[in-house]
Design an enzyme around this catalytic site. Sequence first.
Site, mmCIF file in Angstrom:
data_model
loop_
_atom_site.group_PDB
_atom_site.id
_atom_site.type_symbol
_atom_site.label_atom_id
_atom_site.label_comp_id
_atom_site.label_asym_id
_atom_site.label_seq_id
_atom_site.Cartn_x
_atom_site.Cartn_y
_atom_site.Cartn_z
ATOM 1 N N THR B 40 -43.358 2.057 -7.118
ATOM 2 C CA THR B 40 -42.031 2.530 -6.707
ATOM 3 C C THR B 40 -40.780 2.158 -7.429
ATOM 4 O OG1 THR B 40 -42.837 2.586 -4.472
ATOM 5 C CG2 THR B 40 -40.519 2.698 -4.690
ATOM 6 N N ASP B 56 -38.951 7.717 -6.089
ATOM 7 C CA ASP B 56 -39.950 8.461 -6.872
ATOM 8 C C ASP B 56 -41.060 8.870 -5.898
ATOM 9 O OD1 ASP B 56 -42.574 6.429 -7.993
ATOM 10 O OD2 ASP B 56 -41.024 5.770 -6.590
ATOM 11 N N ARG B 58 -44.784 8.382 -6.487
ATOM 12 C CA ARG B 58 -46.138 8.000 -6.877
ATOM 13 C C ARG B 58 -46.662 6.912 -5.955
ATOM 14 N NH1 ARG B 58 -47.477 6.044 -12.941
ATOM 15 N NH2 ARG B 58 -47.570 8.278 -13.264
ATOM 16 N N LYS B 72 -41.461 8.861 0.172
ATOM 17 C CA LYS B 72 -41.078 7.474 0.406
ATOM 18 C C LYS B 72 -39.764 7.340 1.156
ATOM 19 C CE LYS B 72 -43.473 6.157 -3.703
ATOM 20 N NZ LYS B 72 -43.497 5.470 -4.957
ATOM 21 N N GLY B 86 -43.658 -1.281 -1.429
ATOM 22 C CA GLY B 86 -44.577 -2.325 -1.002
ATOM 23 C C GLY B 86 -45.863 -1.702 -0.511
ATOM 24 N N SER B 168 -40.913 -1.890 -8.029
ATOM 25 C CA SER B 168 -41.261 -2.381 -9.363
ATOM 26 C C SER B 168 -40.340 -1.794 -10.425
ATOM 27 C CB SER B 168 -42.713 -2.038 -9.685
ATOM 28 O OG SER B 168 -42.902 -0.658 -9.554
ATOM 29 N N ASP B 205 -41.259 2.500 -15.878
ATOM 30 C CA ASP B 205 -42.092 1.626 -15.072
ATOM 31 C C ASP B 205 -43.421 2.325 -14.789
ATOM 32 O OD1 ASP B 205 -42.281 0.898 -11.605
ATOM 33 O OD2 ASP B 205 -42.940 -0.390 -13.253
ATOM 34 N N SER B 208 -44.191 3.595 -11.103
ATOM 35 C CA SER B 208 -43.449 4.725 -10.533
ATOM 36 C C SER B 208 -43.719 5.948 -11.381
ATOM 37 C CB SER B 208 -41.947 4.474 -10.554
ATOM 38 O OG SER B 208 -41.659 3.169 -10.193
#
Lengths: 204, 273
Positions: B40, B56, B58, B72, B86, B168, B205, B208
């Site tokens: 995320t 995002d 994923r 999300k 998380g 992240s 990242d 994500s």
Amino acid sequence: MSIFEYNGSAVVAMVGKNCFAIASDRRLGVQLQTIATDFQRISKIHDRVFIALSGLATDVQTLYQRLVFRHKLYQLREERDMKPETFASLVSAILYEKRFGPYLCQPVIAGLGEDEKPFICTMDSIGAKELAKDFVVSGTASESLYGACEAMYKPDMEAEELFETISQALLSSVDRDCLSGWGGHVYVVTPTEIKERILKGRMD
Amino acid sequence: MTQSGVDVPPKGGFSFDLCKRNDMLIQKGLKAPSFLKTGTTIVGLIFKDGVILGADTRATEGPIVADKNCEKIHYMAPNIYCCGAGTAADTEAVTDMVSSQLRLHRYQTGRDSRVITALTLLKKHLFSYQGHVSAALVLGGVDITGPHLHTIYPHGSTDTLPFATMGSGSLAAMSVFEAKYKEGLTRDEGIKLVAEAICSGIFNDLGSGSNVDICVITKGHKEYLRNYMEPNPRTYVSSKGYSFTKKTEVLRTKITPLMERVEITEVGEAMEE
């Protein structure tokens, strides 16, 4: 070795045009020894909702019995069958209740909802729902299944083509996984019938 | 007093029955299961008229992408939304639970929910589980006292900020915010900045990816732009598709016909009184 690799399993569900298909392998093993080649992973909750559980076989059977119990209570109170979305929320709640000591299985739920619209979803072992519009996979062969389904899936397939696609995806993926296989068990459900087929696969 | 053998639906909360058995399995050498995480990038910022939240889409299970288009940004109240990072089950369960508590509170008080109420309910729950409920949240909304944006950490600490990032990909997104954020942004500038921050997380990242979801909340109005941007379309699909020349061998077939769903319509006159 992971707890999910103790018994071995492969489960996949796909959405078609006003129909869905759910398939699993048939092996039950204790680590590398095979003890049954006809293990029932896919269970019918009612005519239009099926659940397949991958993971530790004892939890698969216990969880299935608990879910049938809860669904029968629901049928008595509401005098009707549960919608697949509601059933998915029920499974998610039952799994999350055991957040810090979870059932060691990952369910795949497939059903026909309102207006015969197909519904599929999978969850991790603590109930995080993942709703998908195309396919969902679970089990030790899941990585191969992801690959096979990404390649072979097409939207809006009819029942026969859907059966062929899901069978080919399942058999090719379990061929690459030592812990699952020994044939396949496929249910293709349309608004008018449930077709259950046992597939012939490699017995190794 | 004997234990009841019947599995009565429980009163609520967590149940720890299987902990002993699972610990025994782990001691025997089997590894514990891994849970679905949302690697995320989630962000929020306050603009001139309200709050914009972005995320995002994923969801990962270890190194594998389990869901390419998950949601999300969770609903808490008509004027409050919450992004979660998380463990996916924890963020979904905690936001659903607090959303129900907020609705009951609205019925009791007869007023719209305040963001600070949601904040306190979330932090109380997360603190009481000492960080084991692994949910990192960005909570934003507009209530009678104005627009608010908060971050909540898994252990229960909170921050109140004009712009925030979690997950992240938070460093990638924060770099965009720190460079370009200013007070009094208009709606379009705000959306553009949030989309840019999420894209920075998506491309830099690994946890994500996929698409950008945006939620704009203003006084009395909200807009949930699901899949606002899709910077990662699937371009490698073969147009012919797969055709299987050799059919799968079937050992047994069993066909169960299903009854058509019947619609009962009442025809005829009502009974005489």
